[in-house]
Structure formats: C-alpha cells, structure tokens
Design an enzyme around this catalytic site. Structure first.
Site, PDB file in Angstrom:
ATOM      1  N   GLY A   1      -5.806  -6.661  -0.225  1.00  0.00           N
ATOM      2  CA  GLY A   1      -6.351  -5.739   0.767  1.00  0.00           C
ATOM      3  C   GLY A   1      -5.417  -4.558   0.943  1.00  0.00           C
ATOM      4  O   GLY A   1      -4.735  -4.140   0.009  1.00  0.00           O
ATOM      5  N   GLU A   2      -5.385  -4.013   2.147  1.00  0.00           N
ATOM      6  CA  GLU A   2      -4.554  -2.864   2.521  1.00  0.00           C
ATOM      7  C   GLU A   2      -5.014  -1.559   1.872  1.00  0.00           C
ATOM      8  O   GLU A   2      -4.519  -0.496   2.202  1.00  0.00           O
ATOM      9  CB  GLU A   2      -3.071  -3.074   2.170  1.00  0.00           C
ATOM     10  CG  GLU A   2      -2.429  -4.273   2.809  1.00  0.00           C
ATOM     11  CD  GLU A   2      -0.954  -4.423   2.422  1.00  0.00           C
ATOM     12  OE1 GLU A   2      -0.403  -3.509   1.753  1.00  0.00           O
ATOM     13  OE2 GLU A   2      -0.351  -5.453   2.774  1.00  0.00           O
ATOM     14  N   GLY A   3      -5.936  -1.629   0.900  1.00  0.00           N
ATOM     15  CA  GLY A   3      -6.305  -0.456   0.120  1.00  0.00           C
ATOM     16  C   GLY A   3      -5.567  -0.385  -1.204  1.00  0.00           C
ATOM     17  O   GLY A   3      -5.647   0.626  -1.905  1.00  0.00           O
TER      18      GLY A   3
ATOM     19  N   ILE B   1       0.825  -1.208   0.000  1.00  0.00           N
ATOM     20  CA  ILE B   1       0.000   0.000   0.000  1.00  0.00           C
ATOM     21  C   ILE B   1       0.858   1.257   0.000  1.00  0.00           C
ATOM     22  O   ILE B   1       0.517   2.262  -0.634  1.00  0.00           O
ATOM     23  CB  ILE B   1      -0.998   0.009   1.196  1.00  0.00           C
ATOM     24  CG1 ILE B   1      -1.932   1.217   1.102  1.00  0.00           C
ATOM     25  CG2 ILE B   1      -0.275  -0.009   2.533  1.00  0.00           C
ATOM     26  CD1 ILE B   1      -2.707   1.309  -0.179  1.00  0.00           C
TER      27      ILE B   1
ATOM     28  N   ASP C   1      -7.508  -2.138   4.690  1.00  0.00           N
ATOM     29  CA  ASP C   1      -7.663  -2.941   5.900  1.00  0.00           C
ATOM     30  C   ASP C   1      -6.429  -3.782   6.170  1.00  0.00           C
ATOM     31  O   ASP C   1      -5.644  -4.067   5.278  1.00  0.00           O
ATOM     32  CB  ASP C   1      -8.859  -3.883   5.751  1.00  0.00           C
ATOM     33  CG  ASP C   1      -8.592  -4.929   4.671  1.00  0.00           C
ATOM     34  OD1 ASP C   1      -8.096  -6.026   5.008  1.00  0.00           O
ATOM     35  OD2 ASP C   1      -8.835  -4.644   3.487  1.00  0.00           O
TER      36      ASP C   1
END
EC number: 2.4.2.21
Length: 353
Positions: free
Chosen positions: A317-319, A98, A175
């Site tokens: 995830g993580e954005g 991210i 997230d």
C-alpha cells in the site's frame, strides 16, 4: 449543486482526436508498430485523458490518505491501530517506502489525515481533512453517516483540485490505515457480489485464525447493513473508510480535470469501485499500476475492466506500486514525444509486399 455533483458532471469521454493523433505518431516512430507493447497503448490513453496528442508529465504527486477503522478492534489486523498515526509521522519524516520510491521517481508525497485516531502534530506537509477519530465498528453499526461519506469523497476531490492547481499533472493514490483491508474487502464484496472469502486476504499478515475472524466479521456486517451495490455512498457509509472515500474523490477530481490517476493496490481498488459506482465515466481515466497479492484485487480489475501494468508480488500500500506506475506513464509519454519518426531519422520503413 454539491461539489460531488459538479465534479461528476464534468467527467466527459476521452479526447478521441488526441488519442488518434497519438496512435498515428506511434505508428511512424522508429520501431516496428506495437514493439513497445503496453507502453504504446498507455501513451495513447494518456493523450486521450489529457487532450494533448504529445503529453508531457513533469510534475507527479502521490496523495497518501490515512484513517483508522473501528472494525480493527475486532482483531482483524496483525498490527495495533496506533501504527496508523506512527506511520503518518514516518511519512512526514521521509522514512517510509513511499518516500523512498517517490524520491526515486521525482514525485511529491502529499499526506492527508482523513480520520486518524490520534491528534497529529501540525506539519507543513500534512493536510488535515479529519472526519473523525476513525470510523465506527461496522460489524455493529454503519462505519459513518451518508453525509460523512459524501464529505469524505468531496475532501478527496478538493485535495486533487489543490494539487492540480499547484501544477501537478499526474496523480497517484496511496493509503494508510490499520484495518483498511477489512473495509476494502467489504466494499469489494458488496459491489461485485463476490463471496467474502473470495475477496478477503491476510492484509498485513494475519494468521489463519485472524483470517477466519476477518471473513466472519465482514459477512456479519454485510448481512446487517445490506449495502446497495449500485450506490457508492451507501456502500462507503456502511462498510467503508474515510480514506477509501477520500481516494475515490481524488479519482473523480482528477478525471474531471483531465489528469491521469494511477491507482495503487487493493485499498485504492476498493476506492475505484466507489468512484465508478458514482460516475462510470471515470473508468478510462484510471490506470491500474499493479496486481496486489491481496486476493480480492482481481475482482476489482474484472469489474472495472482494468489491466494492471505489472505484478511484483507487492502488498504494502502507501502508493508504492502507484508511484512506480507513474514512472512507466512518464516513460510512455517520453517515447511518444521524444522518439524520432522514420522520416525525421532517415530510417527506411517496413517493406510492403
């Protein structure tokens, strides 16, 4: 009135006049009408969200919310829970995916501890909204109390407000939390009514036995708690996660402030369902970045009537998908704002027969 109630009351419809003006401008730019496809529709949507017929998105940020999950103790993940805290430190040190992608698109990374099961060191880039040392194991008891569920959502609203007050004009959601695909599958199954097996995937890479265990744990939890699909706080409290609630709050907070919010993958999708059950008016403010490999993601799109911008086979995830989606939003708005019209450029328009 609570912060949640106040925020929901402030979410109104999109600005139809701004959207219509944006569409009218798109139609006279130096290109065939519709030639830029989704980019054109995206710019019109963002005009409606912001109330600005030529929106400029110059200060993007991604809010990455982290928390642990008691249900992870049931062997539903391929990684141990301590990875959550370790990855938060990686975010803060700038070494995660991210961070790389956010730097690429010029976005700030805002990291929020919503309930990591460790005492994290203080850091100027870490926001402490810790609700507890992870949720309870929802296979045997509710993940959290209803009060905690509301507090988690309100923490997300506050984070969105703080970012917007600091000048952020487009938000993305991210997230981190070992076990959070299990919680997300439970949320999606509860709200959509889909069979658990149809909305549960391998997360970070569980094997066949782990997947079967994951499905069984979720089915057990839903049978035990019977969450109300029409009550987002009930679903969140019984089978959700602190970061899922926080992300739902970010979405509500952004919508109330007329700021576009780009949602990431499956966990953000579950959070979007929570936000939508609390305030259906949030839907047009949500921009789905990508289609995740997680099999339950499609159920989210169907229920929320969203179409993702792209499909790159991502599942991190993580954005990560959301920040790439933000760059498309910025590109769409630049097209609307910076392209010349036929009249301005002295280019002949379409021949009308």
């Amino acid at each position: 009135m609570s912060l949640l109630s106040e925020t929901i009351a402030r979410i109104g419809p999109l600005d139809d006049a701004a959207a219509a003006a944006a569409q009218a401008r798109q139609d006279v730019l130096t290109k065939p009408q519709g030639a830029l496809g989704r980019l054109e529709a995206l710019s019109v949507q963002i005009a409606g969200i912001t109330g600005n017929q030529r929106p400029r998105l110059t200060n993007p940020a991604v809010i990455v919310m982290a928390a642990d999950h008691g249900v992870a103790r049931r062997g539903v993940s391929a990684y141990p829970s301590e990875v959550t805290a370790q990855m938060v430190l990686n975010f803060l040190n700038g070494g995660a995916a991210i961070n790389v992608l956010a730097r690429h698109v010029g976005a700030r990374v805002i990291v929020v501890d919503m309930g990591v099961a460790a005492n994290l060191p203080s850091h100027p880039e870490l926001i402490n909204r810790k609700m507890g040392m992870g949720t309870a194991d929802f296979s045997v008891e509710p993940a959290m109390s209803r009060t905690q569920a509301q507090q988690a959502v309100e923490a997300g609203i506050a984070c969105a407000n703080d970012a917007i007050d600091a000048g952020v004009d487009i938000l993305a959601t991210g997230d981190m939390g070992i076990g959070n695909t299990t919680a997300s599958s439970a949320v999606v199954a509860a709200i959509t009514g889909r069979p658990v097996a149809d909305v549960t995937g391998r997360g970070a890479g569980v094997d066949d036995a782990g997947l079967a265990r994951k499905i069984a744990v979720i089915e057990q939890a839903l049978a035990l708690h019977r969450p109300d699909p029409n009550d987002g706080l009930d679903v969140l409290a019984k089978v959700g996660g602190f970061e899922i609630g926080g992300l739902a709050g970010v979405m509500l907070g952004a919508a109330a402030r007329r700021v576009p919010v780009v949602i990431d993958g499956f966990i953000s999708g579950a959070a979007a369902l929570i936000a939508w059950t609390l305030a259906p008016a949030v839907q047009p403010y949500l921009i789905a970045a990508h289609r995740s490999v997680e099999r339950g993601h499609e159920a989210v799109f169907t229920r929320l009537d969203l179409v993702p911008l792209f499909d790159l086979g991502m599942r991190l995830g993580e954005g990560t998908g959301a920040v790439l989606g933000m760059s498309l939003c910025q590109a769409a708005c630049k097209i609307l704002d910076e392209m010349a019209t036929f009249g301005e450029a002295g280019v002949s328009g379409k021949v009308e027969n």
